[in-house]
Design a protein around this motif. Structure first.
Motif, short mmCIF file in Angstrom:
data_model
loop_
_atom_site.label_atom_id
_atom_site.label_comp_id
_atom_site.label_asym_id
_atom_site.label_seq_id
_atom_site.Cartn_x
_atom_site.Cartn_y
_atom_site.Cartn_z
N HIS A 435 4.38 7.42 31.69
CA HIS A 435 3.82 8.78 31.73
C HIS A 435 3.13 9.00 33.07
O HIS A 435 2.36 8.14 33.53
N HIS A 470 -7.88 14.42 27.17
CA HIS A 470 -8.03 15.43 26.11
C HIS A 470 -7.10 15.06 24.95
O HIS A 470 -6.18 14.23 25.09
N ASP A 471 -7.34 15.67 23.81
CA ASP A 471 -6.62 15.31 22.59
C ASP A 471 -5.12 15.58 22.70
O ASP A 471 -4.30 14.82 22.17
N ASP A 472 -4.76 16.66 23.39
CA ASP A 472 -3.33 16.96 23.54
C ASP A 472 -2.61 15.87 24.32
O ASP A 472 -1.46 15.52 24.02
N LEU A 473 -3.28 15.30 25.32
CA LEU A 473 -2.68 14.22 26.09
C LEU A 473 -2.51 12.97 25.21
O LEU A 473 -1.49 12.27 25.29
N ARG A 475 -2.02 12.92 21.99
CA ARG A 475 -0.88 13.17 21.11
C ARG A 475 0.45 13.07 21.88
O ARG A 475 1.45 12.60 21.35
N GLU A 476 0.43 13.50 23.12
CA GLU A 476 1.64 13.41 23.96
C GLU A 476 2.03 11.95 24.18
O GLU A 476 3.22 11.60 24.14
N GLN A 478 1.28 9.41 22.17
CA GLN A 478 1.76 8.90 20.90
C GLN A 478 3.23 9.28 20.68
O GLN A 478 4.05 8.46 20.25
N GLN A 479 3.54 10.53 20.98
CA GLN A 479 4.91 11.00 20.79
C GLN A 479 5.87 10.31 21.75
O GLN A 479 7.03 10.04 21.41
#
Length: 516
Positions: A435, A470-473, A475-476, A478-479
């Motif tokens: 990433h 941040h939380d969105d990162l 989750r990204e 994890q995906q």
């Protein structure tokens, strides 16, 4: 306190004499020598419909498929990866590969393309056999031919002439190549010779005590060692029927299969027993034998099983490189009382000890030991043996009590045991580091707070300068692991940290991360 082994050694010697010869023929041992009308496997679908497959059917279709594979250039020694669930075509394909003297490379169906590609390329495979649900994972991999099950696959088999004779590879010839979990570097290839069948047969007989009248079910996935060694190979070589459920684990399906098919001898990962114990679904089940492998059993599961299953769950220990070697054996000739927390005593054909704090196998006094080294990795091989190859070192620390019982202490290679799967931190880290926001990363296992999975994966991530956490990162990331490696291995928690603890030589000190 020692097991009663007076009558055991002749049995072990007989298996070695039969399976470790200059003309050992894997297909003959696993299939052709058995009664053609006997049932080899019962394949169970998610709706609990089932189909029995006999040795005669396996022999005919695998001979025809071997002709098909030979027409595609498969020869003795070639590696042929198979990406397939627990269906009849899986066993047919494996037997066809072995008829040609080729080598099966198992691919776990939960793997994403990255993990599959690494194993395909490392084995220098030219052909991969798969099923429709897995086909898309192979599309990005260049330079391979794909043979897919379905109507066209069946027609190829039906129209092919049966292979006249199978190739004998000898007891020292390679029949499988598995890969380790990749905890300290790239996963290493583990060649499995045909003579390992003697060890697998021994475990089925003495460790699990699978008898002629048992309804046996090894619920492990054949994409990994325990499911392949003891759900496919050992039942075939011993002529014992096994159930193969073409679905993932759930407590509901497990109870339903045990009840409908009258399972008497069951083996699975500790996480399965934990989930069953918490489900509230187990009522009046009665097993003759219950066994567990993959990680230590917790006392509450053992106590629960005695009442809920009518049998204690016996813990067994092994590795991809060894198969099972230290067990709380079930067979009456070697069974001893279980000591809480112990994984038991060495299996007949093995002698074990503690060397430099590690559980170790005595190479000079273990005639069933079959591992001699990793594929094309002499340096990694040397790390697993003492000078002169006197002892094989498991890299698992443990202790031995005065009665000869072994106790597991810790897994030195940092492998993560989640829901019965062995997850290598290196595999997950290798995906996360791709990433663009990730500068450094380390992955560890933590005890599952819900008490179901054994351990869960946690990632510690150092971000590039200027990137905000941040939380969105999270989750990204994890995906990313779900998509590029495997759904079962994604980190349940992502911690963003400034630095990772490392030794002066640059190695991550994962034990410090686990303490956080």
């Amino acid at each position: 306190m020692q097991p009663r082994t007076l009558d055991v050694q002749p049995v072990v010697d007989a298996w070695l004499a039969a399976y470790d010869t200059a003309d050992t023929d894997v297909a003959h041992l696993l299939c052709d020598r058995h009664d053609a009308d006997a049932v080899a496997f019962t394949f169970v679908e998610p709706d609990l419909t089932s189909r029995d497959v006999t040795y005669g059917e396996l022999a005919d279709r695998s001979r025809r498929l071997a002709t098909v594979l030979a027409g595609r250039g498969v020869e003795r020694g070639d590696r042929v990866p198979v990406l397939m669930g627990k269906r009849p075509e899986l066993v047919t394909t494996l037997l066809a590969i072995w008829r040609l003297g080729a080598v099966h490379v198992p691919l776990f169906t939960a793997f994403a393309t990255g993990a599959i590609q690494m194993r395909v390329e490392a084995s220098r495979a030219r052909l991969v056999v798969t099923e429709p649900s897995q086909r898309a994972k192979l599309d990005p991999i260049e330079g391979i031919e794909v043979l897919e099950t379905g109507d066209a696959f069946d027609r190829l088999i039906d129209e092919a002439e049966p292979l006249a004779s199978s190739v004998a590879i000898g007891g020292r010839g390679t029949m499988l190549q598995l890969f380790t979990s990749g905890t300290t570097g790239k996963p290493k290839g583990v060649p499995v010779p045909a003579r390992a069948l003697a060890s697998f047969h021994c475990y089925l007989h003495y460790g699990l005590d699978v008898g002629e009248d048992d309804v046996f079910w090894n619920a492990a996935d054949p994409g990994w060692a325990y499911g392949l060694y003891y759900g496919i190979l050992a039942p075939l070589v011993a002529g014992r029927r096994n159930l193969l459920l073409n679905a993932g684990f759930t407590p509901e399906s497990t109870v339903a299969v045990i009840e409908k098919f009258g399972v008497t001898n069951f083996t699975g990962a500790p996480t399965m027993y934990r989930a069953l114990s918490k489900s509230g679904l187990v009522r009046n089940l009665r097993l003759r034998r219950a066994s567990s492998a993959g990680e230590p059993l917790t006392p509450e599961v053992v106590d629960w099983a005695r009442e809920a299953l009518g049998a204690e769950v016996r813990d067994h220990y092994g590795q991809t490189e060894l198969g099972m070697v230290i067990n709380n054996h079930w067979h009456a000739d070697v069974a001893l009382p279980v000591k809480p927390g112990s994984m038991g005593q060495p299996m007949p054909g093995y002698t074990a000890g503690i060397v430099d704090g590690q559980i170790a196998i005595d190479t000079e006094n273990s005639p069933l030991l079959w591992f001699t080294g990793y594929h094309e990795a002499p340096d990694k091989t040397a790390e697993r043996f003492t000078p002169g190859n006197r002892w094989y070192l498991t890299a698992d620390s443990g202790r031995l009590d005065d009665d000869g019982y072994f106790f597991f202490t810790a897994r030195d290679d940092d492998v993560i045991l989640a829901a019965g799967y062995r997850i290598g931190p290196f595999d997950v880290e290798s995906v996360l580091i791709t990433h663009p926001a990730v500068a450094d990363v380390a992955v560890v296992g933590r005890p599952d707070p819900e008490g179901i999975r054994g351990e869960v994966v946690e990632a510690f991530v150092v971000l590039d300068a200027g990137t905000e956490a941040h939380d969105d990162l999270a989750r990204e990331l994890q995906q990313l692991v779900r998509d590029k490696y495997s759904k079962h291995a994604y980190p349940r928690t992502v911690h963003f940290v400034d630095t990772l603890p490392k030794t002066p030589s640059g190695k991550v000190q994962r034990y410090l991360l686990r303490k956080r």
